[in-house]
Write an enzyme that holds these catalytic residues in place. Structure first.
Site, PDB file in Angstrom:
ATOM      1  N   CYS A 112       0.827  -1.196   0.000  1.00  0.00           N
ATOM      2  CA  CYS A 112       0.000   0.000   0.000  1.00  0.00           C
ATOM      3  C   CYS A 112       0.871   1.260   0.000  1.00  0.00           C
ATOM      4  O   CYS A 112       1.574   1.522  -0.945  1.00  0.00           O
ATOM      5  CB  CYS A 112      -0.970  -0.052   1.180  1.00  0.00           C
ATOM      6  SG  CYS A 112      -2.293   1.149   1.150  1.00  0.00           S
ATOM      7  N   HIS A 113       0.863   2.038   1.092  1.00  0.00           N
ATOM      8  CA  HIS A 113       1.690   3.232   1.210  1.00  0.00           C
ATOM      9  C   HIS A 113       3.063   2.917   1.812  1.00  0.00           C
ATOM     10  O   HIS A 113       3.902   3.804   1.916  1.00  0.00           O
ATOM     11  CB  HIS A 113       0.988   4.277   2.082  1.00  0.00           C
ATOM     12  CG  HIS A 113      -0.194   4.926   1.418  1.00  0.00           C
ATOM     13  ND1 HIS A 113      -1.421   4.295   1.316  1.00  0.00           N
ATOM     14  CD2 HIS A 113      -0.340   6.136   0.830  1.00  0.00           C
ATOM     15  CE1 HIS A 113      -2.269   5.099   0.698  1.00  0.00           C
ATOM     16  NE2 HIS A 113      -1.643   6.213   0.383  1.00  0.00           N
ATOM     17  N   GLY A 114       3.301   1.668   2.204  1.00  0.00           N
ATOM     18  CA  GLY A 114       4.577   1.267   2.797  1.00  0.00           C
ATOM     19  C   GLY A 114       5.798   1.635   1.964  1.00  0.00           C
ATOM     20  O   GLY A 114       6.837   1.996   2.524  1.00  0.00           O
ATOM     21  N   TRP A 116       6.553   4.241   0.517  1.00  0.00           N
ATOM     22  CA  TRP A 116       7.000   5.623   0.748  1.00  0.00           C
ATOM     23  C   TRP A 116       8.309   5.631   1.536  1.00  0.00           C
ATOM     24  O   TRP A 116       9.215   6.397   1.234  1.00  0.00           O
ATOM     25  CB  TRP A 116       5.950   6.381   1.546  1.00  0.00           C
ATOM     26  CG  TRP A 116       5.159   7.381   0.782  1.00  0.00           C
ATOM     27  CD1 TRP A 116       5.411   7.898  -0.461  1.00  0.00           C
ATOM     28  CD2 TRP A 116       3.960   7.993   1.237  1.00  0.00           C
ATOM     29  NE1 TRP A 116       4.429   8.797  -0.795  1.00  0.00           N
ATOM     30  CE2 TRP A 116       3.534   8.880   0.222  1.00  0.00           C
ATOM     31  CE3 TRP A 116       3.209   7.906   2.395  1.00  0.00           C
ATOM     32  CZ2 TRP A 116       2.397   9.669   0.342  1.00  0.00           C
ATOM     33  CZ3 TRP A 116       2.079   8.685   2.514  1.00  0.00           C
ATOM     34  CH2 TRP A 116       1.666   9.552   1.495  1.00  0.00           C
TER      35      TRP A 116
END
Length: 190
Positions: A112-114, A116
């Protein structure tokens, strides 16, 4: 029957705001294969999970970043949720912790946003990756080749887009973690 990850120790780096299932499902999959899993966070006590826009469960922290030695871990998981990786990107110790996995070639799984956090740790350049769609430009600007796929694996780095991808993500994560080091996550051009 021995598990695929017996004698492996895995760090799950998270802080308040992690997406609940993106932490709990990988942890369950890892433990089912015999891994010792440790929740690593900037602070001790508990961290707050989220289920999309609503608060979910709190999770106990096993070790703080101040105490965590990357050399004591065989692999790293980076759960998503918008708040969690965005906050970790502001923690120099978190970036250093992730960077040590990138540089050593230890396998990393980010959902997911990991991913980043991987940008700031130098782990995106030259890699094929996926993520939540809103990170496409960020990852591209960091030198990654982004694709809209359920799961993408590139030299020990496993990435997925969202909670619906968790079954494929967990399968590939276990496979890559069982293989071990992949000689560094540096780009082929380096």
């Amino acid at each position: 029957m021995p598990g695929k990850l017996d004698r492996k120790t895995v760090a799950v780096l998270a802080t308040d705001g992690f997406e609940q299932v993106e932490l709990t499902e990988p942890v369950k999959a890892l433990r089912n294969e015999g891994a010792e899993v440790r929740i690593v966070a900037p602070k001790g006590g508990q961290i707050q999970g989220w289920n999309h826009h609503d608060k979910a469960d709190r999770v106990d922290v096993d070790v703080t970043l101040d105490q965590a030695d990357p050399d004591g871990f065989d692999a790293l998981v980076l759960p998503g949720g918008v708040i969690n990786p965005d906050a970790l990107r502001l923690e120099p110790k978190a970036i250093d912790f992730v960077r040590s996995f990138v540089q050593s070639g230890k396998p990393i799984a980010a959902i997911c946003h990991g991913p980043w956090t991987l940008i700031d740790a130098g782990g995106a350049k030259g890699k094929r990756m996926t993520s939540w769609p809103s990170l496409k430009t960020d990852l591209g600007n960091a030198g990654a080749a982004w694709e809209d796929s359920e799961v993408v694996t590139d030299r020990g780095l496993v990435t997925s887009r969202k909670p619906d991808d968790l079954p494929a993500f967990c399968r590939k994560m276990v496979e890559e973690f069982a293989e071990g080091r992949h000689g560094g996550h540096r780009s082929a051009a380096e």
